[in-house]
Design a protein around this motif. Structure first.
Motif, PDB file in Angstrom:
ATOM      1  N   ASP A  53       0.800  -1.543   0.142  1.00 54.82           N
ATOM      2  CA  ASP A  53      -0.059  -0.492   0.072  1.00 54.82           C
ATOM      3  C   ASP A  53       0.407   1.231   0.483  1.00 54.82           C
ATOM      4  O   ASP A  53       0.059   2.198  -0.300  1.00 54.82           O
ATOM      5  CB  ASP A  53      -0.978   0.132   1.058  1.00 54.82           C
ATOM      6  CG  ASP A  53      -0.743  -0.670   1.898  1.00 54.82           C
ATOM      7  OD1 ASP A  53       0.795  -0.665   2.245  1.00 54.82           O
ATOM      8  OD2 ASP A  53      -0.450  -0.760   3.587  1.00 54.82           O
ATOM      9  N   LEU A  54       2.284   0.933   0.078  1.00 55.02           N
ATOM     10  CA  LEU A  54       3.115   2.548   0.531  1.00 55.02           C
ATOM     11  C   LEU A  54       3.663   2.217  -0.848  1.00 55.02           C
ATOM     12  O   LEU A  54       4.727   1.848  -1.069  1.00 55.02           O
ATOM     13  CB  LEU A  54       3.750   2.479   1.381  1.00 55.02           C
ATOM     14  CG  LEU A  54       4.600   3.390   1.599  1.00 55.02           C
ATOM     15  CD1 LEU A  54       3.874   5.039   2.196  1.00 55.02           C
ATOM     16  CD2 LEU A  54       5.218   3.292   3.071  1.00 55.02           C
ATOM     17  N   LEU A  55       4.145   3.278  -1.683  1.00 48.84           N
ATOM     18  CA  LEU A  55       5.122   3.606  -2.603  1.00 48.84           C
ATOM     19  C   LEU A  55       5.803   4.400  -2.350  1.00 48.84           C
ATOM     20  O   LEU A  55       5.654   5.770  -2.021  1.00 48.84           O
ATOM     21  CB  LEU A  55       4.319   4.110  -3.666  1.00 48.84           C
ATOM     22  CG  LEU A  55       5.238   4.173  -5.427  1.00 48.84           C
ATOM     23  CD1 LEU A  55       5.527   3.508  -6.064  1.00 48.84           C
ATOM     24  CD2 LEU A  55       4.739   5.099  -6.102  1.00 48.84           C
ATOM     25  N   LYS A  56       6.873   3.888  -2.093  1.00 48.61           N
ATOM     26  CA  LYS A  56       8.514   3.958  -1.542  1.00 48.61           C
ATOM     27  C   LYS A  56       8.686   5.354  -2.418  1.00 48.61           C
ATOM     28  O   LYS A  56       9.010   6.548  -2.386  1.00 48.61           O
ATOM     29  CB  LYS A  56       9.350   3.304  -0.374  1.00 48.61           C
ATOM     30  CG  LYS A  56       8.965   2.594   0.478  1.00 48.61           C
ATOM     31  CD  LYS A  56       9.748   2.343   1.195  1.00 48.61           C
ATOM     32  CE  LYS A  56       9.499   1.683   2.503  1.00 48.61           C
ATOM     33  NZ  LYS A  56      10.694   1.492   3.959  1.00 48.61           N
ATOM     34  N   TYR A  78       6.130  -0.796  -0.243  1.00 46.20           N
ATOM     35  CA  TYR A  78       6.328  -1.371   0.798  1.00 46.20           C
ATOM     36  C   TYR A  78       4.904  -1.699   1.054  1.00 46.20           C
ATOM     37  O   TYR A  78       3.539  -1.413   0.656  1.00 46.20           O
ATOM     38  CB  TYR A  78       6.731  -0.549   1.573  1.00 46.20           C
ATOM     39  CG  TYR A  78       7.417  -1.224   2.994  1.00 46.20           C
ATOM     40  CD1 TYR A  78       8.700  -1.421   3.048  1.00 46.20           C
ATOM     41  CD2 TYR A  78       5.861  -0.350   4.239  1.00 46.20           C
ATOM     42  CE1 TYR A  78       8.702  -2.253   4.054  1.00 46.20           C
ATOM     43  CE2 TYR A  78       6.940  -0.593   5.220  1.00 46.20           C
ATOM     44  CZ  TYR A  78       8.239  -1.674   5.136  1.00 46.20           C
ATOM     45  OH  TYR A  78       8.518  -1.447   6.547  1.00 46.20           O
ATOM     46  N   LEU A  80       2.823  -2.250   4.325  1.00 40.40           N
ATOM     47  CA  LEU A  80       2.761  -1.509   6.231  1.00 40.40           C
ATOM     48  C   LEU A  80       2.375  -3.499   7.172  1.00 40.40           C
ATOM     49  O   LEU A  80       2.677  -3.378   7.919  1.00 40.40           O
ATOM     50  CB  LEU A  80       1.630  -0.843   6.230  1.00 40.40           C
ATOM     51  CG  LEU A  80       2.220   0.866   5.987  1.00 40.40           C
ATOM     52  CD1 LEU A  80       0.974   1.706   5.632  1.00 40.40           C
ATOM     53  CD2 LEU A  80       3.703   1.888   5.979  1.00 40.40           C
ATOM     54  N   ARG A  83       5.281  -6.123   5.940  1.00 43.12           N
ATOM     55  CA  ARG A  83       6.671  -5.426   6.535  1.00 43.12           C
ATOM     56  C   ARG A  83       7.995  -5.861   5.682  1.00 43.12           C
ATOM     57  O   ARG A  83       8.685  -6.100   5.944  1.00 43.12           O
ATOM     58  CB  ARG A  83       7.025  -5.350   7.974  1.00 43.12           C
ATOM     59  CG  ARG A  83       5.782  -4.624   8.990  1.00 43.12           C
ATOM     60  CD  ARG A  83       6.692  -5.150  10.011  1.00 43.12           C
ATOM     61  NE  ARG A  83       5.911  -4.077  10.978  1.00 43.12           N
ATOM     62  CZ  ARG A  83       6.287  -3.431  12.390  1.00 43.12           C
ATOM     63  NH1 ARG A  83       7.552  -3.896  12.582  1.00 43.12           N
ATOM     64  NH2 ARG A  83       5.398  -3.515  13.232  1.00 43.12           N
TER      65      ARG A  83
END
Lengths: 178, 344, 398
Positions: A53-56, A78, A80, A83
């Motif tokens: 859910d996180l586009l780093k 990434y 969350l 991890r």
């Protein structure tokens, strides 16, 4: 699900697309073709088992002369919840330097895509506002390409904004106190 | 006193009183301008010490000559007028706030018997003059031809108009109690009570007046027209040199005038409360001007104190506070005062 | 207007906030279309401070690119240095010794305090509370003095090295840092008495610039921006680096994701930082501050170069070619910088210079969220929002 399993899962879902899965320093990268990149990213984002859910980060790389396809757009995703970090590398050829935009999946991809366009010249299809971001709008060339020199004397071909400043500075010299 | 000196020289009648008036004006003008200059010094020192620093220290001992250096500097600075500005209006604008602020001083009694014009509508006159300064601000904002100053001018208009109402209404209670608009009579009326100051029965009015006065003088936390972090400097962003200094002066004179009204209407002007005088009769020997100045300086200190403590209001909150809190409170105060006056 | 009879033409006023403006914290430029006091459209423009750090990094050896990272987020240069060294160490597969790890942890937390103090001061100043600014700067001055004591520099420290830190800490430094952590929490309380319960401050920050948890994750926000919305994501806990797994600290979380929650988060983070520093000093192990592999990555001391032939050759090779044992691989390594996640993505090709050095800077991502925060808000809220995203343009433009 950890990143290795996620990479296998992509190979399972998109067997045509995945070129290679690499691992270095316990980080997994999946090298894919660019045509269905949006589907891959959407799958990774929406599948509850993967849940990336996180586009780093989103960036471009110029492999000029080192690889067949010159450019790569690299997505660091990434999850969350699990991890896990997964790197997707989409190959973009030089002659048709474009790839689908993922802004409607990750709103945060907006500026990184603009930056990639600005510095490497990769066009993101479907981007809402694809303009140069770090460089002036009338800049020529894409500085992060390997054939762009770090230093050179351009003379007359120098960026106009710079020439204007030099011109103005010369003009203001006459007002200087003697 | 001045009249007697002049008549002893042999000038009597109309000419004598005119000369006396001119001398008085000169005295008031000189004293007030000096105080304005040192009010900036006082502010920088007070805020400096609140903020764990020293304030001006280089010019003279403890920076005591700083205001004079500032004055000289701004006087000799280049007067820059933007190319796109409306030049006539741009030049006139800074004069208006200074003029209106100085005009207010005409009716302020500094101590018993010393007032330039002892007119019976003193308070009304002050309201009229202090609202004039808004014109200067609007004109400055408009004529600079800059969007930031334009916004500052707009904000100022809205703010001054809203708070003018509260300011006026808050003093109605004082007018009812003293049955006069003359500032000297208002002070004298306070002496009839044991407490000697209207702030005790008129605490609501005093509270509303205090807040409205901050807004009227564009001081923090109501400094939205200049709002440094939003509008850079608001309406005077394009001004420089002496014209800029004029706006500054107007702000400080305005602050002194507002403090003076507050002192005269709520804290007993140059007098001391009767119960204090009974306890310490020797204090009666101290001239009234001393108490007046002390009270004013306390008010001015409060202005600085609040400026260094509170964050800035947002535009809509400011309007809410003005219309929904202060004006109803002021009206309530009038009703209560009127009822008490009628029945007791 | 004759062609539009009875119809007034309405147009928003466009104001250009920045690049020279007291509240834009550097050279950020916002193009605001405003209708009265309400912002209709907000377009941020960045790039005025673009220095081509990524391109420069590709043309320098791993050792020589370290000082470039100081100039990214110049408020917390120590954190950038640590992030860079950590990334290169992970790429080469080496590890710093225990003592160096603790020192780095300590120094990064000092950088966090200094960065947050600057943020607090300027944020409060933007909203109009100017005394907090000077209060915060008093303590920041102290931190900078401590930096000077440790590294010799106040702002651009270049203190950590690949494989450790440049020099060991002195007893004198440790005791004054310990004294700082003793007094600092009291000072935070002092700032809080000034603004925390102040009604104007609450009005200006509560329910201003709300970002929900989903939005925050979707926009890729990190650091206090993400935690203010209640998402528990802190790299120091998620994938601990240096000595963060050996110290005890809490991760403060917000609830509503508004400016006030982010303010509370950062204030709590400062307290936790002081706590981490204390523990680091108490637990600081004995030992070297450079890894035994260091000769491959670090320049030998000057006196040895002048006397010893081998050291001279090693110095020469390192300066000209860089650490040549670089593997052919890639690494993404991130740390929790004060502003958010600072990531370094290296691609190496076996030479002493990285093939590609990519910087994932939190400020760049956070600046992109400004239109979401500002549109529909008032002009005064724009200022509060610029303050709350806590950006440094050096890092944003790279």
């Amino acid at each position: 699900m950890n990143s290795k399993e996620a990479a296998e899962k992509i190979r399972e879902m998109f067997p045509e697309e995945v070129r290679e899965i690499r691992e270095y320093n316990s980080q997994t990268s999946v090298i894919v073709k660019r045509d269905r990149i949006k589907d891959i990213i959407r799958y990774l984002h929406s599948d509850p088992l993967l849940n990336f859910d996180l586009l780093k980060d989103l960036c471009g790389v110029d492999y000029s002369g080192k690889k067949e396809t010159r450019f790569e757009v690299v997505y660091h995703l990434y999850s969350l919840e699990y991890r896990s970090l997964l790197r997707i590398r989409a190959e973009v050829p030089e002659d048709d330097c474009s790839i689908d935009s993922v802004v409607d999946i990750f709103a945060g991809a907006n500026w990184p895509e603009r930056e990639c366009y600005d510095l490497l010249g990769v066009v993101f299809k479907g981007h809402p506002d694809l303009r140069r971001i770090l460089l002036p709008e009338d800049w020529e060339g894409h500085p992060l390409r390997k054939d762009y020199p770090l230093q050179s004397d351009l003379g007359e071909k120098e960026w106009k904004g710079y020439l204007d400043v030099i011109e103005l500075a010369k003009k203001n010299m006459e007002f200087e106190t003697k | 006193m001045i009249e007697s000196v002049i008549s002893s020289v042999g000038i009597n009648g109309f000419a004598g009183s005119m000369i006396a008036l001119l001398v008085k004006i000169a005295i008031v003008f000189g004293v007030v301008m000096l105080h304005v200059a040192y009010a900036t010094y006082f502010e920088r020192k007070v805020i400096g010490h609140i903020q764990l620093r020293l304030g001006p220290m280089t010019v003279g001992p403890h920076g005591i000559l700083q205001p004079i250096a500032d004055g000289i500097k701004s006087f000799f600075k280049e007067d820059i007028i933007p190319a796109g500005a409306d030049k006539t209006v741009f030049k006139i604008a800074p004069v208006i706030p200074v003029f209106s602020a100085l005009g207010c001083l005409a009716v302020v009694p500094f101590f018993d018997g010393f007032v330039l014009a002892n007119i019976n509508i003193g308070l009304l006159y002050i309201f009229a003059m202090s609202s004039l300064s808004a014109y200067g601000i609007v004109m400055a904002g408009w004529s600079s031809n800059s969007k930031y100053s334009f916004l500052g001018g707009l904000r100022s208009t809205a703010q001054v108009i809203s708070y003018e109402v509260a300011l006026g209404l808050s003093l109605v209670g004082v007018m009812i109690m003293s049955e006069s608009l003359n500032l000297t009579q208002i002070v004298e009326a306070q002496q009839k009570y044991w407490h000697g100051m209207f702030i005790i029965p008129q605490f609501l009015g005093a509270f509303v007046f205090m807040i409205a006065a901050f807004a009227e003088t564009n001081r923090a936390p109501f400094d939205l027209p200049e709002a440094e972090s939003e509008l850079v400097a608001g309406f005077f962003v394009e001004y420089s040199g002496m014209r800029f200094a004029l706006f500054y002066m107007a702000e400080y004179i305005g602050m002194l005038v507002m403090s003076a009204i507050s002192v005269l209407c709520f804290v007993g002007g140059w007098t001391l409360p009767p119960f204090v005088l009974e306890a310490f009769p020797s204090l009666a020997a101290v001239p009234g001007i001393v108490w007046f100045m002390l009270k004013i300086y306390f008010h001015v200190f409060v202005y600085y104190w609040i400026r260094s403590t509170l964050p800035r209001f947002r535009y809509d909150h400011l309007m809410c506070l003005g219309w929904k809190v202060l004006i109803p409170l002021a009206l309530l105060n009038i009703v209560i005062t009127a009822l008490v006056k009628y029945f007791c | 207007m004759p062609e539009q009879k009875g119809k007034l033409r309405k147009k928003e006023l466009t104001i250009n906030m920045g690049p020279q403006h007291p509240a834009t914290h550097g050279v950020l430029r916002l193009e605001l279309d405003i209708d009265g006091e309400t912002v209709v459209k907000c377009t941020p423009h960045v790039g005025y401070l673009h220095r081509g750090t990524e391109k420069l990094g590709e043309n320098r050896t791993y050792l020589a690119a370290l000082p470039l990272t100081d100039r990214l987020d110049y408020i917390s240069s120590m954190a950038n240095n640590v992030g860079y060294c950590l990334a290169v160490e992970r790429l080469f597969g080496i590890e710093a010794p225990e003592r160096a790890k603790f020192i780095r942890t300590m120094a990064s937390e000092m950088a966090r305090i200094s960065s947050h103090l600057l943020w607090l001061g300027t944020h409060a100043l933007d909203i109009g509370a100017m005394t907090v600014f000077l209060y915060a700067f008093k303590e920041r001055e102290w931190i900078l003095d401590l930096f000077e004591m440790l590294t010799g520099a106040r702002l651009t420290v270049t203190y950590p090295r690949i494989g450790g830190v440049r020099n060991d800490v002195s007893e004198e430094f440790l005791s004054s840092l310990y004294k700082f952590t003793d007094e600092f929490p009291k000072n935070i309380e002092e700032y809080e008495t000034l603004i925390d319960q102040n009604r104007i401050w609450l009005q200006r920050t509560k329910n201003i610039g709300i970002i929900t948890a989903e939005e925050a994750v979707n926009w890729g926000l990190t650091g206090p921006m993400l935690r203010g919305s209640g998402v528990d994501y802190d790299l120091r806990k998620y994938c601990p680096y240096d000595a963060y797994d050996k110290v005890d600290f809490d991760v403060p979380l917000g609830k509503n994701g508004d400016t006030y929650d982010r303010y509370r988060c950062r204030m709590e983070e400062m307290r936790q930082s002081a706590r981490i520093i204390r523990q680091c000093i108490e637990k600081l192990p004995e030992g070297p501050v450079m890894t035994p592999d260091a000769p491959k990555f670090t320049l030998p001391p000057k006196e040895r170069i002048l006397k010893d032939m081998e050291a001279m050759i090693q110095h020469f090779v390192l300066v000209i070619k860089g650490p040549v044992t670089a593997p052919d691989g890639e690494i993404y390594s991130a740390i929790e910088a004060p502003k958010g996640e600072l990531g370094f993505y290296f691609i190496s090709n076996g030479t002493g210079k990285p093939y590609r050095m990519r910087l994932r800077s939190p400020s760049f991502i956070h600046a992109s969220v400004l239109p979401l925060l500002c549109e529909g808000a008032l002009v005064a809220d724009v200022i509060a929002n610029i303050g709350t995203i806590d950006i440094v343009l050096g890092e944003c433009d790279r």
